[in-house]
Design an enzyme around this catalytic site. Structure first.
Site, PDB file in Angstrom:
ATOM      1  CG  ASP A  99      68.869  33.259  21.079  1.00 20.46           C
ATOM      2  OD1 ASP A  99      67.941  33.140  21.892  1.00 20.46           O
ATOM      3  OD2 ASP A  99      69.216  34.338  20.576  1.00 20.46           O
ATOM      4  CG  ASP A 201      63.354  33.659  22.418  1.00 21.73           C
ATOM      5  OD1 ASP A 201      63.648  34.785  22.012  1.00 21.73           O
ATOM      6  OD2 ASP A 201      62.291  33.079  22.112  1.00 21.73           O
ATOM      7  CD  GLU A 258      63.126  38.283  24.667  1.00 21.14           C
ATOM      8  OE1 GLU A 258      62.964  39.137  23.806  1.00 21.14           O
ATOM      9  OE2 GLU A 258      62.749  37.106  24.525  1.00 21.14           O
ATOM     10  CG  HIS A 330      67.508  39.720  17.473  1.00 18.76           C
ATOM     11  ND1 HIS A 330      67.971  39.698  18.773  1.00 18.76           N
ATOM     12  CD2 HIS A 330      66.438  38.917  17.449  1.00 18.76           C
ATOM     13  CE1 HIS A 330      67.198  38.907  19.490  1.00 18.76           C
ATOM     14  NE2 HIS A 330      66.262  38.416  18.713  1.00 18.76           N
ATOM     15  CG  ASP A 331      63.768  40.973  19.220  1.00 12.85           C
ATOM     16  OD1 ASP A 331      63.640  40.430  18.109  1.00 12.85           O
ATOM     17  OD2 ASP A 331      63.837  40.339  20.283  1.00 12.85           O
TER      18      ASP A 331
HETATM   19  C1  GLC Z   1      62.260  36.863  21.337  1.00  9.33           C
HETATM   20  C2  GLC Z   1      63.258  37.075  20.220  1.00  9.33           C
HETATM   21  C3  GLC Z   1      62.522  37.527  19.009  1.00  9.33           C
HETATM   22  C4  GLC Z   1      61.534  36.453  18.633  1.00  9.33           C
HETATM   23  C5  GLC Z   1      60.628  36.071  19.803  1.00  9.33           C
HETATM   24  C6  GLC Z   1      59.916  34.779  19.550  1.00  9.33           C
HETATM   25  O1  GLC Z   1      61.625  38.018  21.692  1.00  9.33           O
HETATM   26  O2  GLC Z   1      64.239  37.983  20.613  1.00  9.33           O
HETATM   27  O3  GLC Z   1      63.365  37.820  17.934  1.00  9.33           O
HETATM   28  O4  GLC Z   1      60.743  36.921  17.580  1.00  9.33           O
HETATM   29  O5  GLC Z   1      61.355  35.877  20.985  1.00  9.33           O
HETATM   30  O6  GLC Z   1      60.791  33.700  19.618  1.00  9.33           O
END
Ligand code: GLC
Length: 561
Positions: A99, A201, A258, A330-331
């Protein structure tokens, strides 16, 4: 014709390392645990493994708050174990994605600590420090997690720093060339070790347009959603291109960002020479929440909207490049609880979702436990949750007039912790996840029935269904079409069902999905080869039309083997 790439032909498995497998009995998952489970992943049939962050971190946001990019957090293990994991995975033919979290660091990162300690330090310009306005923060932005996006710097009269996420995640200043150089150096350090690539991310947030004062309020908290000023702002493309050029491209990496990109910019991101191999779009995974991400506002979505969003996402992605498919991460809470009313949660509905998702065009990402149909956990007390965003949403819900009971019910349904519970391996204590008395987060009480061992021994399980779906993409007469075939929506007269096709040089695969709890009649267009389905096949299949049973999914083709 789509060009062929290894990452288009892959099936990815996402691991949340804290909760996958504990090997040393501290109740916290670790790298050794993952190494020991690689054979399971191989048997499942996946060939890429995405690891959520394992870098050194105070874990304020599950490791997305990194305090040292070069060191594995000691709770997860050592740098040597990371090398070992890479080595064993590569030997098994599994590529590893790490990540990449570079919109922000932890406030405990040495850069930020130095920035705080000395106003003249060069590290002040590594982050976004600004003077307040009339005794207030520079503006009234609301962070993604619901509280103010500016935090006052201790011991300074009128100085604030920006954090788009928690206050322990200060945003990096990408305008500073030295920051960018540091980031590229770090990315190359990991890629040189033989990583397959990165999941990237929150990358759309790196360019900010900072305005001062009171901006137009859009919530009861008197704040304005930060996304309008920091999401995909003009100028971002220069840095994305630079990063790609300096790091990913020379390594032929797989990158998945993302990034919910609007269609007019999608080709830039995922086209042939795009910044990334693919992006995650949120259109159908966030269908249950409004655009501002407030969990306590019900979107009242329907399956017809769901079909429309899936189809739009597929067509839009197909027009512009390649896409990533996912139902869970995971979100997100567990998909079965999001999409299916609780009284209809069973193996049929779980397999129906699996079919719907795995036959679409794009690279599928399976989240740990999804393959065994893991479900949401129910917690009786807000203090038992771990996730920062869950707390923020809970308190915002209460501030907006919900009772504590209502707010708890909502976070139980939507909390990110639902998918972060320990992996359920078997029916022994702690579901085989850990030998510890207590684990960092409770194991779901349904582990005695829903676990890998049970399902491995049952040929009709959700797990074996996923294995078959994966095998269809890996080693079957349908593989080429399932990977490279065109996605074609089918306008079925019955609006309750979802029907689509994959087409490649005259070969047709048709996917028929009944997401409802009642029978639905659909047309049968003479596709006589049965590919896969979640019910035993019945004879009337060859009639002009046939009935899909509750939550039935069936895949037919005009060819077969
Ligand atoms: C992304 C991750 C999430 C995290 C956020 C801040 O959305 O997937 O889990 O809280 O970034 O880093």
């Amino acid at each position: 014709m789509t060009t062929k790439d290894w990452w288009k032909e892959s099936v990815v498995y996402q691991v949340y390392p804290k909760s996958f497998q504990d090997s040393d009995g501290d109740g916290f998952g670790d790298l050794r645990g993952i190494i020991n489970r690689l054979d399971y992943l191989k048997e499942l049939g996946i060939d890429v493994l995405w690891l959520c962050p394992v870098y050194q971190s105070p874990m304020d946001d599950g490791g997305y708050d990194i305090s040292d990019y070069y060191t594995i957090d000691e709770r997860f293990g050592t740098n040597e174990e990371m090398d070992e994991l890479l080595e064993k995975a590569n030997r098994l033919g599994i590529k590893v994605l790490m990540d990449l979290v570079v919109n922000h660091t932890s406030d405990e990162h040495e850069w930020f600590q130095k920035a705080l300690a000395d106003p003249d330090s060069k590290y002040r310009d590594y982050y976004i420090f600004r003077e307040g306005v009339d005794g207030n923060p520079p503006n009234n932005w609301r962070s993604y997690f619901g509280d103010a996006a500016w935090e006052k710097v201790p011991n300074e009269e009128n100085l604030f720093y920006l954090h788009a996420f928690t206050k322990k995640q200060p945003d990096l200043n990408w305008e500073n060339e030295e920051v960018r150089e540091e980031i590229y150096k770090m990315i190359n350090h990991w890629l040189d070790k033989g990583l397959g690539g990165f999941r990237i991310d929150a990358i759309l947030n790196i360019k900010k347009e900072i305005e001062y004062g009171q901006l137009e309020v859009d919530g009861e908290d008197g704040r304005a959603f930060i996304g309008h000023w920091i999401l995909n702002k003009p100028g971002i493309e220069e840095w994305l291109e630079e990063m790609q050029e300096r790091t990913f491209r020379p390594h032929n990496s797989m990158t998945v960002a993302e990034a919910d990109v609007p269609e007019e910019r999608l080709a830039e991101y995922i086209g042939e020479d795009g910044y990334y191999s693919m992006v995650f779009d949120f259109s159908y995974t966030d269908i249950d929440v409004p655009a501002t991400g407030e969990w306590f506002v019900d979107s009242n979505w329907t399956w017809q909207q769901m079909r429309e969003r899936i189809f739009n996402s597929q067509l839009m992605t197909q027009r512009n490049g390649w896409g990533a498919l996912y139902l869970e991460n995971h979100d997100q809470p567990r998909s079965i609880n999001k999409y299916i009313p609780v009284e209809h949660i069973n193996d049929y509905s779980k397999k129906m979702l699996a079919t719907l998702f795995m036959c679409l065009r794009g690279t599928p990402f399976i989240y740990q436990g999804q393959e065994i149909g893991m479900e949401n956990i129910t917690l009786a007390d807000i203090d038992t949750f771990d996730d920062v965003a869950t707390y923020a949403q809970y308190y915002r819900g209460i501030a907006s007039g919900l009772t504590e009971e209502e707010a708890l019910k909502i976070v139980n349904h939507r909390s990110r912790d639902n998918s972060r519970t320990p992996m359920q391996w078997d029916s022994t204590q702690q579901a085989g996840f850990s030998g510890a008395e207590t684990t960092w987060f409770p194991v779901n009480s349904n582990y005695e029935t829903i676990n890998v061992e049970n399902e491995w021994n049952n040929p009709n399980s959700v797990l074996h269904y996923y294995r078959q779906l994966i095998a269809l993409r890996k080693n079957s007469p349908y593989q080429e079409n399932l990977i490279y075939g065109e996605f074609v929506p089918v306008a079925e007269k019955n609006k309750e069902v979802i029907v689509y096709e994959r087409q490649l040089e005259g070969q047709i695969i048709r996917v028929l999905i009944n997401p409802t709890s009642v029978e639905q009649r659909v047309k049968h267009d003479g596709l006589n080869y049965f590919v896969i389905g979640n019910y035993p096949v019945e004879n009337d299949m060859l009639e002009e039309s046939f009935v899909l049973r509750p939550f039935e999914s069936i895949v037919l083709a005009n060819y077969g083997g």
